[in-house]
Design a protein around this motif. Structure first.
Motif, PDB file in Angstrom:
ATOM      1  N   ALA A  57      32.443  44.242  40.944  1.00 33.68           N
ATOM      2  CA  ALA A  57      32.456  45.367  41.884  1.00 33.68           C
ATOM      3  C   ALA A  57      33.864  45.963  41.951  1.00 33.68           C
ATOM      4  N   TYR A  58      34.856  45.078  41.973  1.00 33.45           N
ATOM      5  CA  TYR A  58      36.244  45.546  41.966  1.00 33.45           C
ATOM      6  C   TYR A  58      36.613  46.158  40.621  1.00 33.45           C
ATOM      7  N   HIS A  59      36.021  45.635  39.547  1.00 32.53           N
ATOM      8  CA  HIS A  59      36.275  46.187  38.215  1.00 32.53           C
ATOM      9  C   HIS A  59      35.829  47.651  38.160  1.00 32.53           C
ATOM     10  N   ILE A  60      34.659  47.949  38.716  1.00 34.35           N
ATOM     11  CA  ILE A  60      34.154  49.327  38.744  1.00 34.35           C
ATOM     12  C   ILE A  60      35.155  50.221  39.470  1.00 34.35           C
ATOM     13  N   GLU A  61      35.666  49.719  40.584  1.00 34.30           N
ATOM     14  CA  GLU A  61      36.617  50.475  41.393  1.00 34.30           C
ATOM     15  C   GLU A  61      37.951  50.667  40.665  1.00 34.30           C
ATOM     16  N   ASP A  62      38.446  49.589  40.045  1.00 32.55           N
ATOM     17  CA  ASP A  62      39.754  49.635  39.386  1.00 32.55           C
ATOM     18  C   ASP A  62      39.729  50.434  38.079  1.00 32.55           C
ATOM     19  N   ALA A  63      38.682  50.219  37.288  1.00 35.08           N
ATOM     20  CA  ALA A  63      38.630  50.822  35.958  1.00 35.08           C
ATOM     21  C   ALA A  63      37.955  52.191  35.930  1.00 35.08           C
ATOM     22  N   HIS A  64      37.014  52.420  36.841  1.00 31.75           N
ATOM     23  CA  HIS A  64      36.218  53.652  36.768  1.00 31.75           C
ATOM     24  C   HIS A  64      36.192  54.454  38.078  1.00 31.75           C
ATOM     25  N   THR A  65      37.020  54.074  39.029  1.00 34.89           N
ATOM     26  CA  THR A  65      37.127  54.736  40.338  1.00 34.89           C
ATOM     27  C   THR A  65      35.900  54.490  41.212  1.00 34.89           C
ATOM     28  N   SER A  66      34.761  55.041  40.794  1.00 30.18           N
ATOM     29  CA  SER A  66      33.493  54.794  41.496  1.00 30.18           C
ATOM     30  C   SER A  66      32.371  55.334  40.635  1.00 30.18           C
TER      31      SER A  66
END
Length: 254
Positions: A57-66
């Motif tokens: 979930a944090y990966h989505i936020e860190d790598a792809h914003t949202s």
């Protein structure tokens, strides 16, 4: 690089989260870049330790914003949205009132914004009904070999050559890979549609997000077909792979 098959076969819920859980491998897999997190393994993010589900979930936020931003940024042929509609949806996501949106855009009226909100709700209803229709159709039939397969995103000059059914693909692969799909290629076809089917299968021997040297490419292709140079050339020509200008690096094209 986006994994077409993984992405388009995902459910609405998975697309909303940006990842899916693969029970067989016990991994949470990112639908955008295919980054995976194994269930039961602890991952570190800065000074915090996270379970796999939280880590992705944090990966989505860190790598792809949202996922909201990623999906909204997709081409109109996928979203069906104009640039103005995309801008309005960004405002709605921020929770702005109709009056505040009018101020942000510097034009229009609150009634116009309300009308857009109404149209989006209608569009949502239509999409829901259409998805339900397609789901019922899918569930009521056996595997339909007349269904068209998805073609790769890097495809050039998409035309009738890419109108390939599941049945056609299976027949061609069986004909040209006589020792099985993991075995060598018996011969390389001259017909365009068959070439595409063969190349689409061969590209699966390579990994996403990995850079290959020409020697690496040749080694893999030699195990498939003696004329590896021809296969390599067509993988580039048909948009399955890309390479650097000096031909020192090759990779699967997004």
């Amino acid at each position: 690089m986006l994994d077409e098959e993984l992405f388009w076969n995902a459910s609405i819920e998975d697309l909303s989260r940006g990842y899916l859980y693969d029970a067989e491998s016990e991994q949470y897999i990112c639908l955008i870049c295919k980054q995976s997190y194994e269930d039961g393994v602890i991952y570190q993010r800065e000074s915090v330790l996270l379970e796999a589900k939280k880590a992705i979930a944090y990966h989505i936020e860190d790598a792809h914003t949202s996922m909201f931003d990623y999906l909204l940024d997709m081409d109109k042929k996928y979203t069906g949205l104009s640039e103005h509609q995309k801008e309005l949806l960004q405002f709605f996501k921020r929770g702005l009132t109709d009056k505040e949106i009018v101020k942000e855009t510097g034009g229009g009226s609150t009634s116009t914004i309300r009308n857009h909100r109404f149209k989006f709700k209608e569009k949502e209803k239509q999409a829901k009904v259409f998805l339900t229709i397609m789901n019922v159709l899918k569930n009521e039939k056996e595997k339909d070999n007349s269904e068209l397969i998805n073609f790769h995103k890097g495809a050039k000059m998409v035309d009738e050559r890419y109108a390939i059914t599941v049945e056609e693909r299976e027949k061609v692969l069986k004909t040209y890979f006589k020792e099985g799909l993991e075995g060598p290629l018996d011969s390389f076809p001259s017909k365009e549609k068959r070439k595409i089917i063969i190349l689409q299968h061969i590209i699966k021997r390579f990994e996403l997000n990995k850079k290959y040297t020409e020697k690496d490419i040749n080694t893999i292709l030699k195990s498939i077909f003696h004329d590896f140079a021809t296969i390599r050339r067509y993988l580039i020509e048909y948009g399955f792979m890309d390479r650097s200008k000096d031909c020192t690096e090759y990779w699967i094209k997004n």
